[in-house]
Design a protein around this motif. Sequence first.
Motif, PDB file in Angstrom:
ATOM      1  N   UNK A  33      58.718   7.843 -15.613  1.00  0.00           N
ATOM      2  CA  UNK A  33      59.822   8.724 -15.970  1.00  0.00           C
ATOM      3  C   UNK A  33      60.677   8.028 -17.024  1.00  0.00           C
ATOM      4  N   UNK A  34      60.958   8.670 -18.158  1.00  0.00           N
ATOM      5  CA  UNK A  34      61.802   8.037 -19.180  1.00  0.00           C
ATOM      6  C   UNK A  34      63.173   7.703 -18.599  1.00  0.00           C
ATOM      7  N   UNK A  35      63.805   6.706 -19.165  1.00  0.00           N
ATOM      8  CA  UNK A  35      65.138   6.325 -18.717  1.00  0.00           C
ATOM      9  C   UNK A  35      65.461   4.899 -19.093  1.00  0.00           C
ATOM     10  N   UNK A  36      66.657   4.471 -18.727  1.00  0.00           N
ATOM     11  CA  UNK A  36      67.127   3.134 -19.070  1.00  0.00           C
ATOM     12  C   UNK A  36      66.815   2.133 -17.971  1.00  0.00           C
ATOM     13  N   UNK A  37      66.841   0.865 -18.344  1.00  0.00           N
ATOM     14  CA  UNK A  37      66.739  -0.264 -17.412  1.00  0.00           C
ATOM     15  C   UNK A  37      65.472  -0.214 -16.557  1.00  0.00           C
ATOM     16  N   UNK A  38      64.330  -0.042 -17.229  1.00  0.00           N
ATOM     17  CA  UNK A  38      63.028  -0.142 -16.549  1.00  0.00           C
ATOM     18  C   UNK A  38      62.605  -1.610 -16.615  1.00  0.00           C
ATOM     19  N   UNK A  39      62.465  -2.258 -15.465  1.00  0.00           N
ATOM     20  CA  UNK A  39      62.149  -3.686 -15.414  1.00  0.00           C
ATOM     21  C   UNK A  39      60.675  -3.894 -15.122  1.00  0.00           C
ATOM     22  N   UNK A  40      59.989  -4.590 -16.032  1.00  0.00           N
ATOM     23  CA  UNK A  40      58.575  -4.907 -15.885  1.00  0.00           C
ATOM     24  C   UNK A  40      58.438  -6.383 -15.508  1.00  0.00           C
ATOM     25  N   UNK A  41      57.728  -6.660 -14.413  1.00  0.00           N
ATOM     26  CA  UNK A  41      57.419  -8.029 -14.002  1.00  0.00           C
ATOM     27  C   UNK A  41      55.909  -8.186 -13.979  1.00  0.00           C
ATOM     28  N   UNK A  42      55.409  -9.169 -14.715  1.00  0.00           N
ATOM     29  CA  UNK A  42      53.970  -9.397 -14.842  1.00  0.00           C
ATOM     30  C   UNK A  42      53.660 -10.796 -14.327  1.00  0.00           C
ATOM     31  N   UNK A  43      52.615 -10.913 -13.501  1.00  0.00           N
ATOM     32  CA  UNK A  43      52.159 -12.210 -13.010  1.00  0.00           C
ATOM     33  C   UNK A  43      50.677 -12.376 -13.298  1.00  0.00           C
ATOM     34  N   UNK A  56      59.253 -11.331 -17.193  1.00  0.00           N
ATOM     35  CA  UNK A  56      60.085 -10.252 -16.680  1.00  0.00           C
ATOM     36  C   UNK A  56      60.940  -9.739 -17.819  1.00  0.00           C
ATOM     37  N   UNK A  57      60.874  -8.448 -18.083  1.00  0.00           N
ATOM     38  CA  UNK A  57      61.648  -7.871 -19.175  1.00  0.00           C
ATOM     39  C   UNK A  57      62.152  -6.490 -18.778  1.00  0.00           C
ATOM     40  N   UNK A  58      63.326  -6.131 -19.262  1.00  0.00           N
ATOM     41  CA  UNK A  58      63.933  -4.824 -18.973  1.00  0.00           C
ATOM     42  C   UNK A  58      64.094  -4.050 -20.276  1.00  0.00           C
ATOM     43  N   UNK A  59      63.614  -2.802 -20.289  1.00  0.00           N
ATOM     44  CA  UNK A  59      63.629  -1.987 -21.510  1.00  0.00           C
ATOM     45  C   UNK A  59      64.109  -0.583 -21.178  1.00  0.00           C
ATOM     46  N   UNK A  60      64.492   0.145 -22.216  1.00  0.00           N
ATOM     47  CA  UNK A  60      64.807   1.564 -22.116  1.00  0.00           C
ATOM     48  C   UNK A  60      63.606   2.350 -22.645  1.00  0.00           C
ATOM     49  N   UNK A  61      63.135   3.336 -21.887  1.00  0.00           N
ATOM     50  CA  UNK A  61      61.978   4.134 -22.270  1.00  0.00           C
ATOM     51  C   UNK A  61      62.402   5.525 -22.716  1.00  0.00           C
ATOM     52  N   UNK A  62      61.924   5.935 -23.889  1.00  0.00           N
ATOM     53  CA  UNK A  62      62.200   7.260 -24.428  1.00  0.00           C
ATOM     54  C   UNK A  62      61.062   8.216 -24.039  1.00  0.00           C
ATOM     55  N   UNK A  68      55.271  -1.557 -24.515  1.00  0.00           N
ATOM     56  CA  UNK A  68      56.044  -2.712 -24.052  1.00  0.00           C
ATOM     57  C   UNK A  68      55.168  -3.941 -24.215  1.00  0.00           C
ATOM     58  N   UNK A  69      55.543  -4.814 -25.133  1.00  0.00           N
ATOM     59  CA  UNK A  69      54.793  -6.052 -25.354  1.00  0.00           C
ATOM     60  C   UNK A  69      55.338  -7.141 -24.437  1.00  0.00           C
ATOM     61  N   UNK A  70      54.432  -7.821 -23.760  1.00  0.00           N
ATOM     62  CA  UNK A  70      54.799  -8.855 -22.800  1.00  0.00           C
ATOM     63  C   UNK A  70      54.291 -10.204 -23.298  1.00  0.00           C
ATOM     64  N   UNK A  71      55.183 -11.172 -23.393  1.00  0.00           N
ATOM     65  CA  UNK A  71      54.800 -12.551 -23.696  1.00  0.00           C
ATOM     66  C   UNK A  71      55.015 -13.373 -22.433  1.00  0.00           C
ATOM     67  N   UNK A  72      53.932 -13.871 -21.859  1.00  0.00           N
ATOM     68  CA  UNK A  72      54.013 -14.556 -20.570  1.00  0.00           C
ATOM     69  C   UNK A  72      54.299 -16.042 -20.742  1.00  0.00           C
ATOM     70  N   UNK A  73      55.001 -16.585 -19.758  1.00  0.00           N
ATOM     71  CA  UNK A  73      55.343 -18.002 -19.753  1.00  0.00           C
ATOM     72  C   UNK A  73      54.656 -18.687 -18.579  1.00  0.00           C
ATOM     73  N   UNK A  74      54.392 -19.963 -18.765  1.00  0.00           N
ATOM     74  CA  UNK A  74      53.797 -20.745 -17.687  1.00  0.00           C
ATOM     75  C   UNK A  74      54.792 -20.876 -16.535  1.00  0.00           C
TER      76      UNK A  74
END
Length: 416
Positions: A33-43, A56-62, A68-74
């Motif tokens: 569902x479009x909206x603000x403050x969508x938090x994506x957590x990738x492991x 972990x990144x939070x974006x607004x979806x139109x 949503x591009x994810x750059x993962x950290x160790x």
Amino acid sequence: NVASISYKVEASDIETITGAIPLETGSVTIELTPGNNRTFTIYAYDSNNFKIYACKTTVDLQPGNNTVDIVMEKTMFTIDSSSNIPDIDLAIGNGIPYIAYIKSSQINIKYLSETLQTIDTTSLNYPADSLDLEYYNTLYIASHFQNVNYYINVSKFNGSSWGPLLDNGDDISNVDNNPNTFSLKINSAGPYIAYIINDYYPAVKKYSEGATPKWDPVGSLSTPQGGDISMAYDSANNIYIAYTTSMPTAIEVKKYSGSSWSNFPNTSTPPTYNPMEVSIAIDGNDVVYVAHRNNINPSRVAVVKCPQNGTEWTPAAGSDMYVSGTIKAAQDIQMAFDGNNRLYVVYYDFNSDYSNYQLHIKRVNGSNWEEVDVINLPAKHYVFSPKIAIRGDVCYIAYVDCYDSQRDVILYKIML
């Protein structure tokens, strides 16, 4: 080394969505569902199901298609390995995690700032078998070695090397003879050290600078014999200690408000049965928390709390003071608070045959304990000395992973 990748999408106005990302493509299409403050957590997990990368990144979806591009950290770092690592500690300064450990009786310190870096500890040229690391504008370290007159040594980092708070020749920063367990804390009033002396009574000293620097006794504690001790301070710099006693087997909590020690609270001691380990922590509202392990079969870990105007100890969450279950033996509980003043704990447990070791990271969520993460150690591995520290939305866990004749110092990063 990545064996699988998972994702989680959260927002206040949608149900949490979880799933897997195919390794072959490294991407996935999700209907949201479009909206603000969508938090994506990738492991990303390795073959042992350890989380080795995260983002972990939070974006607004139109409305329409969003990328949503994810750059993962160790997230998991092996700090060092040796056959002889008896103790470690963890502290955070300016958002940077520092980990101190003893390797073959010598103190080593590393920190994580994008990559692992080493702090020169050449000037800490005395042996140690236990330590306590603290950060207050700079690093301080207390250490102890039984074969060198049983002294506690306290040193301060000046940016390039370490200097003892007192230099009395061989007995650097000699706090007292024959200390057993100890706890170092620093606030705006100065460094404090709490410890159990050789006749098993608690003692606290404060470092005083001046023409003749010295460690001054903080009040007098003629109390029941102790075995383990922990120290904390509140927003007014009042000092608190919690320690186990053997006659009777209990936990004593004392408060020093500038002139003398008093029981905290005045009317009760934390509920326990044959406590073996104790830890004390104070949150941003000056609520006092005490964590301990009960030496029952199986052993369990518990946390209780008491506000400043309280008269008794109550469970930190719900109606049960125990954090761990009744099936596996649990030990070595440590506490920390996040930026929202929420309590987190780390402890480990294992089966009755000393197999299937797990590290549990939990937090208080309303009236319940919520599992944040579980680290499952491989078969024939065991763990000791877990530590926890939190800054912002990142939780750091340090521990020693033992297997065969090897001991690995591990730093683990959790996105909250």
